[in-house]
Scaffold this motif. Sequence first.
Motif, PDB file in Angstrom:
ATOM      1  N   ALA A 251       0.829  -1.207   0.000  1.00  7.61           N
ATOM      2  CA  ALA A 251       0.000   0.000   0.000  1.00  7.61           C
ATOM      3  C   ALA A 251       0.863   1.257   0.000  1.00  7.61           C
ATOM      4  CB  ALA A 251      -0.931  -0.007   1.208  1.00  7.61           C
ATOM      5  N   ALA A 252       1.912   1.268   0.812  1.00 14.76           N
ATOM      6  CA  ALA A 252       2.785   2.442   0.910  1.00 14.76           C
ATOM      7  C   ALA A 252       4.227   1.989   1.111  1.00 14.76           C
ATOM      8  CB  ALA A 252       2.334   3.347   2.055  1.00 14.76           C
ATOM      9  N   PRO A 253       4.875   1.459   0.069  1.00 16.75           N
ATOM     10  CA  PRO A 253       6.270   1.029   0.204  1.00 16.75           C
ATOM     11  C   PRO A 253       7.171   2.205   0.524  1.00 16.75           C
ATOM     12  CG  PRO A 253       5.626   1.123  -2.106  1.00 16.75           C
ATOM     13  CD  PRO A 253       4.373   1.340  -1.311  1.00 16.75           C
ATOM     14  N   LYS A 254       8.210   1.933   1.300  1.00 16.21           N
ATOM     15  CA  LYS A 254       9.136   3.002   1.688  1.00 16.21           C
ATOM     16  C   LYS A 254      10.559   2.475   1.632  1.00 16.21           C
ATOM     17  CE  LYS A 254      10.280   6.211   5.467  1.00 16.21           C
ATOM     18  NZ  LYS A 254       9.928   6.676   6.819  1.00 16.21           N
ATOM     19  N   PHE A 255      11.395   3.122   0.811  1.00 12.66           N
ATOM     20  CA  PHE A 255      12.801   2.723   0.707  1.00 12.66           C
ATOM     21  C   PHE A 255      13.572   3.805  -0.048  1.00 12.66           C
ATOM     22  CE2 PHE A 255      10.486   0.954  -2.883  1.00 12.66           C
ATOM     23  CZ  PHE A 255      11.285   1.245  -3.977  1.00 12.66           C
ATOM     24  N   MET A 256      14.898   3.623  -0.119  1.00 12.86           N
ATOM     25  CA  MET A 256      15.763   4.569  -0.812  1.00 12.86           C
ATOM     26  C   MET A 256      16.809   3.811  -1.625  1.00 12.86           C
ATOM     27  SD  MET A 256      16.497   7.417   2.175  1.00 12.86           S
ATOM     28  CE  MET A 256      17.290   8.541   1.026  1.00 12.86           C
ATOM     29  N   LEU A 257      17.341   4.478  -2.649  1.00  5.29           N
ATOM     30  CA  LEU A 257      18.491   3.987  -3.388  1.00  5.29           C
ATOM     31  C   LEU A 257      19.554   5.075  -3.380  1.00  5.29           C
ATOM     32  CD1 LEU A 257      15.942   2.454  -4.853  1.00  5.29           C
ATOM     33  CD2 LEU A 257      17.720   1.797  -6.484  1.00  5.29           C
ATOM     34  N   LEU A 258      20.800   4.668  -3.137  1.00  4.13           N
ATOM     35  CA  LEU A 258      21.915   5.604  -3.110  1.00  4.13           C
ATOM     36  C   LEU A 258      22.866   5.259  -4.245  1.00  4.13           C
ATOM     37  CD1 LEU A 258      22.629   5.655   0.724  1.00  4.13           C
ATOM     38  CD2 LEU A 258      20.966   6.989  -0.581  1.00  4.13           C
ATOM     39  N   GLY A 259      23.074   6.207  -5.158  1.00  2.00           N
ATOM     40  CA  GLY A 259      23.923   5.982  -6.319  1.00  2.00           C
ATOM     41  C   GLY A 259      25.281   6.630  -6.143  1.00  2.00           C
ATOM     42  N   THR A 260      26.349   5.839  -6.245  1.00  2.00           N
ATOM     43  CA  THR A 260      27.707   6.354  -6.070  1.00  2.00           C
ATOM     44  C   THR A 260      28.538   6.103  -7.313  1.00  2.00           C
ATOM     45  OG1 THR A 260      28.457   4.278  -5.063  1.00  2.00           O
ATOM     46  CG2 THR A 260      27.662   6.004  -3.570  1.00  2.00           C
ATOM     47  N   ARG A 261      29.546   6.948  -7.478  1.00  2.00           N
ATOM     48  CA  ARG A 261      30.539   6.785  -8.542  1.00  2.00           C
ATOM     49  C   ARG A 261      31.892   7.123  -7.957  1.00  2.00           C
ATOM     50  NH1 ARG A 261      30.183   9.959 -14.247  1.00  2.00           N
ATOM     51  NH2 ARG A 261      30.176  11.724 -12.806  1.00  2.00           N
ATOM     52  N   HIS A 262      32.825   6.177  -8.050  1.00  2.00           N
ATOM     53  CA  HIS A 262      34.147   6.344  -7.437  1.00  2.00           C
ATOM     54  C   HIS A 262      34.019   6.677  -5.952  1.00  2.00           C
ATOM     55  CE1 HIS A 262      35.427   6.189 -11.531  1.00  2.00           C
ATOM     56  NE2 HIS A 262      34.973   7.389 -11.829  1.00  2.00           N
ATOM     57  N   GLY A 263      33.000   6.092  -5.322  1.00  2.00           N
ATOM     58  CA  GLY A 263      32.805   6.273  -3.890  1.00  2.00           C
ATOM     59  C   GLY A 263      32.026   7.501  -3.499  1.00  2.00           C
ATOM     60  N   ARG A 264      31.810   8.411  -4.430  1.00  2.00           N
ATOM     61  CA  ARG A 264      31.109   9.662  -4.113  1.00  2.00           C
ATOM     62  C   ARG A 264      29.613   9.528  -4.363  1.00  2.00           C
ATOM     63  NH1 ARG A 264      34.348  14.115  -3.378  1.00  2.00           N
ATOM     64  NH2 ARG A 264      36.574  13.764  -3.762  1.00  2.00           N
ATOM     65  N   LEU A 265      28.823  10.062  -3.445  1.00  2.00           N
ATOM     66  CA  LEU A 265      27.374  10.037  -3.599  1.00  2.00           C
ATOM     67  C   LEU A 265      26.967  11.040  -4.669  1.00  2.00           C
ATOM     68  CD1 LEU A 265      24.646   8.932  -2.587  1.00  2.00           C
ATOM     69  CD2 LEU A 265      24.598  10.844  -0.959  1.00  2.00           C
ATOM     70  N   SER A 266      26.334  10.546  -5.720  1.00  2.00           N
ATOM     71  CA  SER A 266      25.923  11.409  -6.822  1.00  2.00           C
ATOM     72  C   SER A 266      24.415  11.549  -6.918  1.00  2.00           C
ATOM     73  CB  SER A 266      26.464  10.859  -8.148  1.00  2.00           C
ATOM     74  OG  SER A 266      26.010  11.609  -9.250  1.00  2.00           O
ATOM     75  N   HIS A 267      23.704  10.495  -6.552  1.00  2.00           N
ATOM     76  CA  HIS A 267      22.261  10.468  -6.789  1.00  2.00           C
ATOM     77  C   HIS A 267      21.586   9.707  -5.655  1.00  2.00           C
ATOM     78  CE1 HIS A 267      18.778   9.465  -9.764  1.00  2.00           C
ATOM     79  NE2 HIS A 267      18.687  10.715  -9.371  1.00  2.00           N
ATOM     80  N   ALA A 268      20.513  10.258  -5.140  1.00  2.00           N
ATOM     81  CA  ALA A 268      19.730   9.579  -4.109  1.00  2.00           C
ATOM     82  C   ALA A 268      18.270   9.617  -4.509  1.00  2.00           C
ATOM     83  CB  ALA A 268      19.923  10.245  -2.749  1.00  2.00           C
ATOM     84  N   ILE A 269      17.596   8.480  -4.382  1.00  4.93           N
ATOM     85  CA  ILE A 269      16.192   8.354  -4.763  1.00  4.93           C
ATOM     86  C   ILE A 269      15.418   7.851  -3.556  1.00  4.93           C
ATOM     87  CG2 ILE A 269      14.557   7.315  -6.377  1.00  4.93           C
ATOM     88  CD1 ILE A 269      17.011   6.635  -8.150  1.00  4.93           C
ATOM     89  N   ALA A 270      14.346   8.534  -3.232  1.00  8.14           N
ATOM     90  CA  ALA A 270      13.530   8.160  -2.081  1.00  8.14           C
ATOM     91  C   ALA A 270      12.114   7.851  -2.535  1.00  8.14           C
ATOM     92  CB  ALA A 270      13.507   9.290  -1.054  1.00  8.14           C
ATOM     93  N   VAL A 271      11.614   6.692  -2.178  1.00 11.00           N
ATOM     94  CA  VAL A 271      10.229   6.313  -2.441  1.00 11.00           C
ATOM     95  C   VAL A 271       9.469   6.404  -1.124  1.00 11.00           C
ATOM     96  CG1 VAL A 271       8.685   4.478  -3.225  1.00 11.00           C
ATOM     97  CG2 VAL A 271      10.899   4.811  -4.357  1.00 11.00           C
ATOM     98  N   ASN A 272       8.550   7.356  -1.068  1.00  3.18           N
ATOM     99  CA  ASN A 272       7.786   7.617   0.162  1.00  3.18           C
ATOM    100  C   ASN A 272       8.706   7.852   1.353  1.00  3.18           C
ATOM    101  OD1 ASN A 272       5.264   7.379  -1.111  1.00  3.18           O
ATOM    102  ND2 ASN A 272       5.274   5.160  -0.881  1.00  3.18           N
ATOM    103  N   ALA A 273       9.849   8.486   1.100  1.00  2.00           N
ATOM    104  CA  ALA A 273      10.836   8.731   2.166  1.00  2.00           C
ATOM    105  C   ALA A 273      11.493  10.091   1.959  1.00  2.00           C
ATOM    106  CB  ALA A 273      11.882   7.618   2.182  1.00  2.00           C
ATOM    107  N   GLY A 274      10.684  11.092   1.630  1.00  2.00           N
ATOM    108  CA  GLY A 274      11.230  12.424   1.366  1.00  2.00           C
ATOM    109  C   GLY A 274      11.943  13.028   2.561  1.00  2.00           C
ATOM    110  N   GLY A 275      11.466  12.748   3.767  1.00  2.31           N
ATOM    111  CA  GLY A 275      12.122  13.275   4.960  1.00  2.31           C
ATOM    112  C   GLY A 275      13.523  12.732   5.113  1.00  2.31           C
ATOM    113  N   ASP A 276      13.699  11.456   4.799  1.00  2.00           N
ATOM    114  CA  ASP A 276      15.031  10.869   4.868  1.00  2.00           C
ATOM    115  C   ASP A 276      15.951  11.463   3.805  1.00  2.00           C
ATOM    116  OD1 ASP A 276      14.346   9.239   6.960  1.00  2.00           O
ATOM    117  OD2 ASP A 276      13.877   7.508   5.724  1.00  2.00           O
ATOM    118  N   LEU A 277      15.393  11.746   2.638  1.00  2.00           N
ATOM    119  CA  LEU A 277      16.218  12.276   1.547  1.00  2.00           C
ATOM    120  C   LEU A 277      16.867  13.602   1.940  1.00  2.00           C
ATOM    121  CD1 LEU A 277      16.897  11.601  -1.496  1.00  2.00           C
ATOM    122  CD2 LEU A 277      15.187  13.320  -2.064  1.00  2.00           C
ATOM    123  N   ARG A 278      16.138  14.427   2.666  1.00  2.00           N
ATOM    124  CA  ARG A 278      16.676  15.726   3.063  1.00  2.00           C
ATOM    125  C   ARG A 278      17.928  15.579   3.928  1.00  2.00           C
ATOM    126  NH1 ARG A 278      11.104  16.918   3.119  1.00  2.00           N
ATOM    127  NH2 ARG A 278      10.857  16.355   5.322  1.00  2.00           N
TER     128      ARG A 278
END
Length: 426
Positions: free
Chosen positions: A358-385
Motif C-alpha cells: 500500500a505504501a512502500p518506503k525505501f531509498m536507493l543511493l547511487g555512487t561513482r568512485h565512492g562519491r554520492l551522486s544520486h539519491a532516490i527516495a520512495v515515500n521517504a522524502g524526509g530521509d532524503l533531506r
Amino acid sequence: MTQHTSILIVGAGQAGAMAAAALRGLGYGGRIVMAGGERHAPYERPPLSKSVLADAGQDGKIGVQPASFYADQGIELRLGACVTALDAARHVAHLADGSAIGYGACLLATGGNARVLPALPPGTPHVHYLRSLDDAARLREAMQHVGELVVIGGGFLGLETASTAAGMGLKVTLVESADGLLGRALPPELGAWLADRVRAQGVTLRLGCGIAACDTRDDGVHLQLADGSVLHAPLVVVAIGLTPEVTLAAGAGLALHPQNGGIQVDQRCRTSAEGIYAAGDCCSQYQPLFGTEVRLESWQSANEQGRIAAASLLGVAAEPAALPWFWTDQFGCNVQMLGAAHPDLRYAWRGIGAHDAAAPKFMLLGTRHGRLSHAIAVNAGGDLRQLRSLVGHDVTTCLARLCDETLPLRQVVREWQAEAERSITL
C-alpha cells in the motif's frame, strides 16, 4: 541596474513569476512587465497531470502567487500577449497585436512545448497533449465520456497521467518504446520495480513497443504497434517529452545548445546577447554534478534560475543554485530524486518495499568512485533531506551504515560530518 528603466519578462510561468517576485524582494522599484501567451496568471504545472486532471475545483488553486500579487507589487501582467520578435540591438519586443515594448533588460522565460508525435499532431480527433491548464481541462472533460485511455510515453508525465486516469476508474494502457520505464532517471532495477507496481495498479504496460501506424476513426484511434499488435483507443494522450521554446531567442541570434536546443546561459543566467537573460525549461546551463550542459525541466530548476536571473539583472550576488531535486507522485508513491543520475552509477538499497504494498518506503543511493551522486527516495522524502550534505562527497566509509535501515539516517550523517571535520583538522 540603475541604467535600466524597465525589465521585460517574456513568459508568464514558474520561472518568470519567481523572477518578478525576486526582483521586488531585492528592492527593485522600476517597471516590470510580464508578457504571457496564455490567458491565465502564472500557475504551477506539476498538478496538471494529477490533482487538476482529476478535479476541476483545483484549477484556481495552483497559482504561483496569490491572484492579487501582481497588482499589489506593481507588476504589469499582460496575459494573452504573444511576443513575436525581439530586437536585441534596440531593446524592443514586438507583439502579435502590433504593439511594441521597449526594455532596459529582458528575461526569456518561455518554457517549452509538448513534443509532437508526427502521426498524431495536436488537433487530431480523440488525441490530447498535456502542457497547459486549458489542455488539462479539455482532457478532463474528455475523460468523463470514455472508459478507456491509451497513454503514449512512459516518462514522468505519461506515468502521472496514467496513474490519475486509473485512479478515476478508467482502463489504462501505457505504450513505451523503450524496454523499461524512466531509463534516464532511474537505475534499471528501480525501473523494473516501478513497472511491476504500475501493473499491480491495473495499468497494462506495453514496453518496447513503438507506434508503427495510426488510423483515426469516428470511434477513436487505432494504433498499430511495432510488434504488429493493434490497440483501439477511444482517447489517446501523447506524452513523449518537451521541446524548449526558443523561437524568439533564435530569431534574435542568441546562442543555442547544439544538442539539447536550449538557450545557452552562464551561471548567472546571462545569454550571449547583452541585456538578455533566460531561465527555466527554455535554457541550457552547465551543471557541475552532471559534468555537462543540460536543460533541467523541473519546478525547482525554474525557481532557482528565476531567482538567480533576478539577482543577475540587478547586478547583485546570489546564493548558488541548490542541488538538483525532482519529485513525482504516481501509483501511491511519492518519488523524490536528489543530485544527478549517470549511467555508470552503482546503486545500493536502503530498505525494500514490495511493489504491491500500500505504501512502500525505501531509498536507493547511487555512487561513482565512492562519491554520492544520486539519491532516490520512495515515500521517504524526509530521509532524503538528510543526505543533502553528502552529495558530491566520498561516502565509502559509511555507505553500509547509510543503507542499514535500522539506523537513523540523521545519526549516520552526523557521524560522517564529524569524521570529515576531524580529517580537515588533521
